[in-house]
Write a protein that holds these residues in place. Structure first.
Motif, PDB file in Angstrom:
ATOM      1  N   GLN A 163      43.070  36.651  38.693  1.00 33.19           N
ATOM      2  CA  GLN A 163      43.143  35.195  38.592  1.00 33.19           C
ATOM      3  C   GLN A 163      44.604  34.804  38.348  1.00 33.19           C
ATOM      4  O   GLN A 163      45.074  34.849  37.215  1.00 33.19           O
ATOM      5  N   PRO A 164      45.317  34.411  39.393  1.00 33.25           N
ATOM      6  CA  PRO A 164      46.756  34.186  39.256  1.00 33.25           C
ATOM      7  C   PRO A 164      47.145  33.011  38.364  1.00 33.25           C
ATOM      8  O   PRO A 164      48.204  33.037  37.736  1.00 33.25           O
ATOM      9  N   GLN A 165      46.301  31.984  38.300  1.00 32.08           N
ATOM     10  CA  GLN A 165      46.665  30.782  37.563  1.00 32.08           C
ATOM     11  C   GLN A 165      45.709  30.540  36.395  1.00 32.08           C
ATOM     12  O   GLN A 165      44.489  30.507  36.585  1.00 32.08           O
ATOM     13  N   ARG A 166      46.263  30.381  35.205  1.00 29.05           N
ATOM     14  CA  ARG A 166      45.416  30.091  34.040  1.00 29.05           C
ATOM     15  C   ARG A 166      44.637  28.796  34.227  1.00 29.05           C
ATOM     16  O   ARG A 166      43.479  28.675  33.818  1.00 29.05           O
ATOM     17  N   SER A 167      45.275  27.797  34.855  1.00 26.35           N
ATOM     18  CA  SER A 167      44.650  26.475  34.988  1.00 26.35           C
ATOM     19  C   SER A 167      43.365  26.516  35.820  1.00 26.35           C
ATOM     20  O   SER A 167      42.472  25.685  35.632  1.00 26.35           O
ATOM     21  N   SER A 168      43.281  27.477  36.743  1.00 31.21           N
ATOM     22  CA  SER A 168      42.086  27.564  37.591  1.00 31.21           C
ATOM     23  C   SER A 168      41.236  28.792  37.288  1.00 31.21           C
ATOM     24  O   SER A 168      40.259  29.061  37.995  1.00 31.21           O
ATOM     25  N   ALA A 169      41.593  29.540  36.242  1.00 28.22           N
ATOM     26  CA  ALA A 169      40.875  30.772  35.911  1.00 28.22           C
ATOM     27  C   ALA A 169      39.500  30.462  35.327  1.00 28.22           C
ATOM     28  O   ALA A 169      39.349  29.561  34.498  1.00 28.22           O
ATOM     29  N   GLY A 170      38.517  31.230  35.761  1.00 22.49           N
ATOM     30  CA  GLY A 170      37.165  31.077  35.252  1.00 22.49           C
ATOM     31  C   GLY A 170      36.796  32.203  34.305  1.00 22.49           C
ATOM     32  O   GLY A 170      37.603  33.089  34.009  1.00 22.49           O
ATOM     33  N   SER A 171      35.566  32.183  33.849  1.00 24.65           N
ATOM     34  CA  SER A 171      35.079  33.209  32.931  1.00 24.65           C
ATOM     35  C   SER A 171      34.630  34.442  33.698  1.00 24.65           C
ATOM     36  O   SER A 171      34.496  34.417  34.933  1.00 24.65           O
ATOM     37  N   LEU A 172      34.373  35.515  32.972  1.00 24.53           N
ATOM     38  CA  LEU A 172      33.800  36.716  33.572  1.00 24.53           C
ATOM     39  C   LEU A 172      32.471  36.392  34.253  1.00 24.53           C
ATOM     40  O   LEU A 172      32.207  36.836  35.375  1.00 24.53           O
ATOM     41  N   GLY A 173      31.641  35.625  33.576  1.00 26.77           N
ATOM     42  CA  GLY A 173      30.357  35.255  34.165  1.00 26.77           C
ATOM     43  C   GLY A 173      30.510  34.504  35.476  1.00 26.77           C
ATOM     44  O   GLY A 173      29.787  34.753  36.443  1.00 26.77           O
ATOM     45  N   ASP A 174      31.455  33.555  35.520  1.00 25.52           N
ATOM     46  CA  ASP A 174      31.711  32.814  36.762  1.00 25.52           C
ATOM     47  C   ASP A 174      32.097  33.765  37.890  1.00 25.52           C
ATOM     48  O   ASP A 174      31.607  33.644  39.020  1.00 25.52           O
ATOM     49  N   ALA A 175      32.991  34.707  37.578  1.00 21.67           N
ATOM     50  CA  ALA A 175      33.455  35.651  38.598  1.00 21.67           C
ATOM     51  C   ALA A 175      32.321  36.535  39.088  1.00 21.67           C
ATOM     52  O   ALA A 175      32.199  36.809  40.295  1.00 21.67           O
ATOM     53  N   MET A 176      31.464  36.996  38.173  1.00 26.92           N
ATOM     54  CA  MET A 176      30.389  37.903  38.553  1.00 26.92           C
ATOM     55  C   MET A 176      29.312  37.206  39.367  1.00 26.92           C
ATOM     56  O   MET A 176      28.669  37.818  40.231  1.00 26.92           O
ATOM     57  N   ARG A 177      29.108  35.927  39.142  1.00 27.96           N
ATOM     58  CA  ARG A 177      28.079  35.187  39.890  1.00 27.96           C
ATOM     59  C   ARG A 177      28.558  34.790  41.278  1.00 27.96           C
ATOM     60  O   ARG A 177      27.771  34.287  42.079  1.00 27.96           O
ATOM     61  N   SER A 178      29.846  35.027  41.557  1.00 26.39           N
ATOM     62  CA  SER A 178      30.404  34.617  42.837  1.00 26.39           C
ATOM     63  C   SER A 178      30.082  35.575  43.970  1.00 26.39           C
ATOM     64  O   SER A 178      30.343  35.274  45.140  1.00 26.39           O
ATOM     65  N   ASP A 179      29.510  36.741  43.660  1.00 27.26           N
ATOM     66  CA  ASP A 179      29.199  37.734  44.688  1.00 27.26           C
ATOM     67  C   ASP A 179      28.029  38.578  44.197  1.00 27.26           C
ATOM     68  O   ASP A 179      27.490  38.342  43.113  1.00 27.26           O
ATOM     69  N   ASN A 180      27.673  39.585  44.956  1.00 25.44           N
ATOM     70  CA  ASN A 180      26.530  40.427  44.630  1.00 25.44           C
ATOM     71  C   ASN A 180      26.917  41.547  43.659  1.00 25.44           C
ATOM     72  O   ASN A 180      26.668  42.736  43.915  1.00 25.44           O
ATOM     73  N   PHE A 181      27.518  41.172  42.527  1.00 21.61           N
ATOM     74  CA  PHE A 181      27.993  42.178  41.585  1.00 21.61           C
ATOM     75  C   PHE A 181      26.858  42.689  40.697  1.00 21.61           C
ATOM     76  O   PHE A 181      25.917  41.961  40.367  1.00 21.61           O
ATOM     77  N   ILE A 182      26.972  43.958  40.319  1.00 23.73           N
ATOM     78  CA  ILE A 182      26.016  44.587  39.404  1.00 23.73           C
ATOM     79  C   ILE A 182      26.431  44.350  37.962  1.00 23.73           C
ATOM     80  O   ILE A 182      25.617  44.035  37.094  1.00 23.73           O
ATOM     81  N   ALA A 183      27.737  44.532  37.693  1.00 22.23           N
ATOM     82  CA  ALA A 183      28.243  44.442  36.329  1.00 22.23           C
ATOM     83  C   ALA A 183      29.746  44.231  36.380  1.00 22.23           C
ATOM     84  O   ALA A 183      30.396  44.432  37.414  1.00 22.23           O
ATOM     85  N   GLY A 184      30.303  43.828  35.246  1.00 25.48           N
ATOM     86  CA  GLY A 184      31.746  43.658  35.171  1.00 25.48           C
ATOM     87  C   GLY A 184      32.213  43.521  33.738  1.00 25.48           C
ATOM     88  O   GLY A 184      31.422  43.255  32.828  1.00 25.48           O
ATOM     89  N   CYS A 185      33.511  43.716  33.544  1.00 23.28           N
ATOM     90  CA  CYS A 185      34.115  43.584  32.220  1.00 23.28           C
ATOM     91  C   CYS A 185      35.546  43.087  32.388  1.00 23.28           C
ATOM     92  O   CYS A 185      36.097  43.086  33.496  1.00 23.28           O
ATOM     93  N   ASN A 186      36.146  42.657  31.298  1.00 25.81           N
ATOM     94  CA  ASN A 186      37.572  42.333  31.337  1.00 25.81           C
ATOM     95  C   ASN A 186      38.354  43.626  31.549  1.00 25.81           C
ATOM     96  O   ASN A 186      37.869  44.719  31.277  1.00 25.81           O
ATOM     97  N   ALA A 187      39.578  43.513  32.040  1.00 25.49           N
ATOM     98  CA  ALA A 187      40.312  44.727  32.418  1.00 25.49           C
ATOM     99  C   ALA A 187      41.704  44.784  31.789  1.00 25.49           C
ATOM    100  O   ALA A 187      41.861  45.144  30.629  1.00 25.49           O
ATOM    101  N   GLY A 188      42.752  44.438  32.550  1.00 30.36           N
ATOM    102  CA  GLY A 188      44.118  44.696  32.119  1.00 30.36           C
ATOM    103  C   GLY A 188      44.677  43.666  31.161  1.00 30.36           C
ATOM    104  O   GLY A 188      44.126  42.585  30.945  1.00 30.36           O
ATOM    105  N   TYR A 189      45.840  44.006  30.618  1.00 34.54           N
ATOM    106  CA  TYR A 189      46.546  43.126  29.691  1.00 34.54           C
ATOM    107  C   TYR A 189      47.331  42.062  30.456  1.00 34.54           C
ATOM    108  O   TYR A 189      47.639  42.212  31.641  1.00 34.54           O
ATOM    109  N   PHE A 190      47.688  40.997  29.743  1.00 36.34           N
ATOM    110  CA  PHE A 190      48.503  39.949  30.344  1.00 36.34           C
ATOM    111  C   PHE A 190      49.358  39.309  29.258  1.00 36.34           C
ATOM    112  O   PHE A 190      49.024  39.352  28.059  1.00 36.34           O
ATOM    113  N   SER A 191      50.459  38.713  29.664  1.00 33.53           N
ATOM    114  CA  SER A 191      51.414  38.120  28.733  1.00 33.53           C
ATOM    115  C   SER A 191      50.984  36.701  28.357  1.00 33.53           C
ATOM    116  O   SER A 191      50.076  36.131  28.977  1.00 33.53           O
TER     117      SER A 191
END
Length: 257
Positions: free
Chosen positions: A70-98
């Motif tokens: 998610q390149p922009q904080r202003s348009s970033a969604g939640s993990l749930g939003d991202a997972m519901r956008s496709d046929n995902f089985i599961a997901g979690c947060n991943a890398g660090y950011f500044s």
């Protein structure tokens, strides 16, 4: 000299056994079937601390990994939003950011690169997909190669060769996110409610706690307020342990086509 060697090996063996003996399963839920043969289990672990683990186990022959950036904080969604956008089985947060929402370390999402590869001791490993094959490599093992479509750099390392990684911080207990593999096709993503890095390393390297797989390697992801885990059951219903922060990127599990 042989006597000293025997004593040294005995102490090392005893110490490893003692660490494993510190942690035991205090309770757990029944395994829940997800799509693609994946499963979820909630496991309560007792030892120097009381820790709850939520885990999603999956097989690389039946599942793919994808990094969602998610390149922009202003348009970033939640993990749930991202997972519901496709046929995902599961997901979690991943890398660090500044604080300005830039990724810390290298991230590749669907072939698009952002950030840069870092040699910091904090970012000790990479989860990547190359030619359809997921891998968990340590920082010094990674080389730039063609065919890498997904990648996230994170750390520190938690388990190496089935053993806890030495030198991890031992006093700060917080929510954690992590990924495990047996380096032979079995994987898991998970979160814990409250543990130090040292405690989590010891827990994940305790074989009796993970009958589903032999944990060969484990890597820590961003934690604290970023910690989140989402999964969809085989019947289509979902479960979501929501993150509190707005997160830069996620790791998603989806059925292999």
């Amino acid at each position: 000299m042989r006597s000293l060697l025997f004593v040294f090996l005995w102490v090392v063996g005893f110490t490893g056994t003692h660490l494993h003996a510190q942690w035991r399963v205090a309770g757990q839920s029944e395994s829940v079937a997800l799509a693609g043969g994946a499963t979820h289990v909630r496991r309560e672990v007792s030892g120097p601390a009381e820790v709850e683990l939520k885990l999603v186990f999956f097989d690389a022959t039946k599942s793919d990994l994808r990094i969602i950036d998610q390149p922009q904080r202003s348009s970033a969604g939640s993990l749930g939003d991202a997972m519901r956008s496709d046929n995902f089985i599961a997901g979690c947060n991943a890398g660090y950011f500044s604080p300005d929402f830039a990724p810390l370390g290298l991230v590749i999402s669907n072939g698009t690169r952002v950030g840069s590869f870092q040699k910091s001791s904090l970012l000790g490993g990479v989860v990547l997909v190359r030619k359809g094959r997921p891998m968990l490599l340590w920082r010094d093992e990674f080389t730039e190669q063609k065919g890498i479509t997904e990648l996230v750099q994170a750390g520190p390392r938690l388990v190496n060769g089935g053993r806890p990684v030495a030198g991890l911080e031992s006093t700060k207990r917080r929510a954690r996110t992590f990924i495990l593999t047996d380096c032979a096709g079995k994987w898991a993503i998970g979160i814990c409610d409250r543990a130090s890095l040292r405690e989590l390393s010891d827990i994940l390297a305790t074989p009796a706690l993970f009958p589903e797989m032999e944990v060969e390697r484990a890597l820590n992801f961003d934690g604290g307020s970023s910690t989140g885990l989402w999964f969809r059951r085989a019947d289509g219903t979902e479960s979501y342990s929501r993150e509190f922060a707005t997160v830069r990127n996620f790791l998603a599990v989806l059925p292999r086509k």
